[in-house]
Design a protein around this motif. Structure first.
Motif, mmCIF file in Angstrom:
data_model
loop_
_atom_site.group_PDB
_atom_site.id
_atom_site.type_symbol
_atom_site.label_atom_id
_atom_site.label_comp_id
_atom_site.label_asym_id
_atom_site.label_seq_id
_atom_site.Cartn_x
_atom_site.Cartn_y
_atom_site.Cartn_z
ATOM 1 N N SER A 96 2.036 12.783 -12.909
ATOM 2 C CA SER A 96 2.633 11.610 -11.879
ATOM 3 C C SER A 96 3.257 12.186 -10.985
ATOM 4 O O SER A 96 3.937 13.045 -10.905
ATOM 5 C CB SER A 96 3.301 10.498 -12.616
ATOM 6 N N GLY A 97 2.708 12.083 -9.414
ATOM 7 C CA GLY A 97 3.429 12.600 -8.268
ATOM 8 C C GLY A 97 2.924 13.926 -7.575
ATOM 9 O O GLY A 97 3.651 14.515 -6.788
ATOM 10 N N LYS A 98 2.056 14.462 -8.545
ATOM 11 C CA LYS A 98 1.558 15.846 -8.195
ATOM 12 C C LYS A 98 -0.056 15.687 -7.721
ATOM 13 O O LYS A 98 -0.770 15.119 -8.538
ATOM 14 C CB LYS A 98 1.916 16.695 -9.378
ATOM 15 N N ASN A 99 -0.339 16.690 -6.888
ATOM 16 C CA ASN A 99 -1.755 16.950 -6.749
ATOM 17 C C ASN A 99 -2.574 15.848 -6.532
ATOM 18 O O ASN A 99 -3.832 15.680 -6.886
ATOM 19 C CB ASN A 99 -2.446 17.718 -7.833
ATOM 20 N N GLY A 156 0.712 -1.049 0.103
ATOM 21 C CA GLY A 156 -0.179 -0.102 0.098
ATOM 22 C C GLY A 156 0.900 1.356 0.128
ATOM 23 O O GLY A 156 0.569 2.253 0.692
ATOM 24 N N ARG A 157 1.932 1.365 -0.676
ATOM 25 C CA ARG A 157 2.963 2.402 -0.810
ATOM 26 C C ARG A 157 2.585 3.192 -1.934
ATOM 27 O O ARG A 157 3.362 3.215 -2.790
ATOM 28 C CB ARG A 157 4.455 1.757 -0.527
ATOM 29 N N GLY A 158 1.778 4.037 -1.748
ATOM 30 C CA GLY A 158 1.440 4.964 -2.935
ATOM 31 C C GLY A 158 2.451 6.046 -3.179
ATOM 32 O O GLY A 158 2.682 6.456 -4.285
ATOM 33 N N ASP A 159 3.210 6.194 -2.157
ATOM 34 C CA ASP A 159 4.461 7.099 -2.515
ATOM 35 C C ASP A 159 5.446 6.718 -3.530
ATOM 36 O O ASP A 159 6.290 7.258 -3.856
ATOM 37 C CB ASP A 159 5.004 7.495 -0.947
ATOM 38 N N LEU A 160 5.339 5.195 -3.712
ATOM 39 C CA LEU A 160 6.446 5.009 -4.429
ATOM 40 C C LEU A 160 6.013 4.667 -5.965
ATOM 41 O O LEU A 160 6.520 4.289 -7.010
ATOM 42 C CB LEU A 160 6.811 3.396 -4.072
ATOM 43 N N LEU A 161 4.754 4.857 -6.261
ATOM 44 C CA LEU A 161 3.981 4.699 -7.518
ATOM 45 C C LEU A 161 4.626 5.546 -8.755
ATOM 46 O O LEU A 161 4.740 4.991 -9.745
ATOM 47 C CB LEU A 161 2.450 4.718 -7.595
ATOM 48 N N ARG A 162 4.962 6.705 -8.347
ATOM 49 C CA ARG A 162 5.527 7.506 -9.310
ATOM 50 C C ARG A 162 6.895 6.952 -9.983
ATOM 51 O O ARG A 162 7.198 6.872 -11.116
ATOM 52 C CB ARG A 162 5.857 8.948 -8.851
ATOM 53 N N LEU A 163 7.779 6.420 -9.011
ATOM 54 C CA LEU A 163 8.944 5.741 -9.558
ATOM 55 C C LEU A 163 8.750 4.462 -10.179
ATOM 56 O O LEU A 163 9.271 4.016 -11.017
ATOM 57 C CB LEU A 163 9.932 5.607 -8.320
ATOM 58 N N ALA A 164 7.805 3.715 -9.551
ATOM 59 C CA ALA A 164 7.663 2.370 -9.659
ATOM 60 C C ALA A 164 6.879 1.931 -11.019
ATOM 61 O O ALA A 164 7.017 0.971 -11.701
ATOM 62 C CB ALA A 164 6.865 1.542 -8.724
ATOM 63 N N MET A 165 5.951 3.133 -11.503
ATOM 64 C CA MET A 165 5.350 2.730 -12.864
ATOM 65 C C MET A 165 5.916 3.454 -13.914
ATOM 66 O O MET A 165 5.624 3.535 -14.966
ATOM 67 C CB MET A 165 3.746 3.583 -12.594
ATOM 68 N N GLN A 166 7.271 3.641 -13.715
ATOM 69 C CA GLN A 166 8.030 4.381 -14.820
ATOM 70 C C GLN A 166 8.552 3.166 -15.800
ATOM 71 O O GLN A 166 8.514 1.928 -15.395
ATOM 72 C CB GLN A 166 9.194 4.808 -14.477
ATOM 73 N N ASP A 167 8.781 3.356 -16.970
ATOM 74 C CA ASP A 167 8.993 2.333 -18.032
ATOM 75 C C ASP A 167 9.868 2.785 -18.979
ATOM 76 O O ASP A 167 9.960 4.117 -19.603
ATOM 77 C CB ASP A 167 7.861 1.734 -18.659
ATOM 78 N N ARG A 168 10.769 1.762 -19.755
ATOM 79 C CA ARG A 168 11.553 2.112 -20.605
ATOM 80 C C ARG A 168 11.469 1.123 -21.960
ATOM 81 O O ARG A 168 12.290 1.009 -23.008
ATOM 82 C CB ARG A 168 13.190 1.882 -20.411
ATOM 83 N N MET A 169 10.505 0.149 -21.797
ATOM 84 C CA MET A 169 10.468 -1.140 -22.658
ATOM 85 C C MET A 169 9.388 -0.934 -23.876
ATOM 86 O O MET A 169 9.520 -1.289 -24.862
ATOM 87 C CB MET A 169 10.209 -2.233 -22.034
#
Length: 299
Positions: free
Chosen positions: A240-243, A208-221
């Protein structure tokens, strides 16, 4: 015999989990099927004119193919269909159709397939398990297809305090076209980037760590290569990560975009901002939730 099924939409990848992660969404494909002398479809809801076509119909062809391969036969089918899932928008419409068809064939043909066999069949037909596993099992699902065709999948529950939006643009994008945009190989750095974020993403959902989603949902593939064909993603990623927006990712192959919000944020505020940033007068933003898996029953 009359059989009814209800299958949720799904959002695959969730950013970095290409062909491995998926989440069931509370938009549904509902079908009632009755054995009949002639085959017909009465369709309502989204894209009813496409869902109701008898030619090149994925649901019908899958049902008849599976029954034939299993030594079963029926003269025809009368389908009554209600669809809430937008077609060609990255919300798992084909996966829902495949799951519905396999469940219907299992009941109509009295095939007796268990969950593992159902998962194997839907993944074989789709070609990869991410959307179909989520649609069949519900929740957030990590899955892997093995060389022999068997599929290993694990389901976790998404935090109930998070909110989910799907921004659906007016233009569609075929999955085959979206896959054609991807490279044949990836660098070691990009591969490590996605492995790290995929692992972090599942951990963030589990804890339940919503604070990690901005980083965790990044992608390069896949997202960078699909950006040109999915301008909505480019427009909404800066949110992402705002408001109160915890994370943003392309939904499946696109062009729809998934947004995860914290519990305090008014979704209408985010919807208004998304519509403004998109520049798409036909943009639709749906407030949804993580869904339970597909269900079937007969009478």
């Amino acid at each position: 015999m009359t059989v009814s099924v209800r299958v949720p939409a799904s959002s695959a990848n969730l950013g970095p989990g290409f062909d491995a992660l998926g989440m069931a969404l509370a938009m549904y494909l509902e079908i009632e099927a009755e054995v009949s002398e002639e085959t017909s479809i009465a369709a309502s809801g989204r894209d009813a004119h496409l869902c109701g076509r008898l030619d090149r119909n994925l649901i019908l062809s899958t049902i008849f193919d599976l029954l034939s391969a299993s030594g079963r036969s029926i003269p025809g089918l009368k389908l009554t269909l209600k669809n809430e899932i937008p077609l060609g928008r990255g919300c798992g419409s084909s996966a829902a159709a495949i799951v519905a068809a396999v469940l219907l064939a299992n009941e109509l043909g009295q095939l007796g397939w268990d969950e593992a066999r159902l998962l194997r069949e839907v993944s074989r037909i789709e070609g990869h398990p991410d959307n179909v596993a989520a649609a069949l099992l519900g929740g957030v699902v990590a899955s892997a297809m093995q060389p022999d065709g068997e599929v290993a999948a694990v389901k976790i529950a998404a935090p109930s305090v998070w909110q989910f939006l799907v921004a659906i643009p007016s233009a569609s994008l075929s999955t085959s076209k979206a896959r054609g945009m991807l490279p044949d190989a990836y660098s070691k750095a990009d591969t490590i980037f996605n492995v790290q974020r995929s692992a972090l993403l599942m951990g963030a959902f589990a804890a339940g760590r919503g604070d990690l989603l901005r980083l965790a949902m990044q992608d390069r593939m896949h997202q960078p290569y699909r950006m040109e064909a999915c301008p909505l993603l480019k427009a909404l990623l800066p949110m992402s990560g705002k408001n109160g927006v915890l994370g943003v990712a392309l939904s499946g192959a696109g062009p729809s975009v998934l947004l995860v919000l914290d519990k305090e944020t008014d979704p209408q505020t985010i919807i208004a901002e998304a519509q403004k940033l998109s520049g798409d007068p036909g943009l639709e933003v749906v407030v949804t939730a993580v869904a339970e898996g597909a269900v079937s029953q007969n009478r």
